[in-house]
Design a protein around this motif. Structure first.
Motif: not given
Length: 185
Positions: A44-51
């Motif tokens: 799976x791939x998740x687009x999450x910001x590092x914050x």
């Protein structure tokens, strides 16, 4: 005639993905991440910001779960996307989600959310997206049909509709994959 809308992040339907993690102290956290999906047959791939606290927790624990939002839990699923675990320490209690530890990865399963992918962190992409390997899929028996598999009618997953910011129930079967198109051969 068609109407042009230009470039927008409109992808239909967007899944309502609830990403579960533990922090360094073992406290569960969840976030609503609409931007994600399958990356390969077992990834799976998740687009999450590092914050995001979730991003930090994944880096720390090297594991996460992805539960699918359902009609019975719309408010909880929306809530965990509205507030951050970085500054709302009682987020999970307010959401009403009950965490139990996965037997497969160091991440929580939420009793209220009946279908979950249990994932081991693989890597972060050049763009900063999180890639995880699906090592188990667990489903609560309440969403299983007579054949022992997941029943869409019992599950009632929801999708996010990005133009009007709505959640919609999925479930009506309109055809058979790899079969309906045979009528056109």
């Amino acid at each position: 005639m068609r109407k042009d809308f230009g470039s927008n992040p409109w992808f239909y339907p967007l899944p309502v993905l609830i990403v579960g993690t533990y922090d360094a102290q073992g406290r569960p956290d969840a976030m609503n991440a609409a931007w994600g999906g399958l990356y390969d047959a077992n990834l799976v791939e998740l687009c999450l910001s590092s914050g995001h606290k979730t991003y930090k927790n994944i880096q720390e624990k090297k594991a996460f779960t992805v539960s699918f939002g359902d009609a019975a839990n719309v408010a909880a699923c929306d809530y965990v996307g509205l507030v951050s675990g970085n500054n709302t320490p009682d987020k999970m209690e307010k959401a009403g989600l009950t965490a139990e530890k996965s037997a497969v990865v160091d991440a929580p399963l939420f009793q209220e959310l009946p279908l979950t992918l249990e994932c081991r962190f693989v890597r972060t992409t050049e763009e900063g997206n999180v890639i995880g390997e699906i090592v188990n899929i667990s489903a609560d028996e309440r969403i299983l049909g007579a054949d022992g598999n997941i029943s869409m009618e019992k599950f009632r997953p929801i999708a996010f509709e990005p133009v009007h910011n709505g959640y919609h129930v999925l479930g009506e079967k309109v055809g058979d994959a790899f079969k309906s198109g045979n009528a056109l051969k």
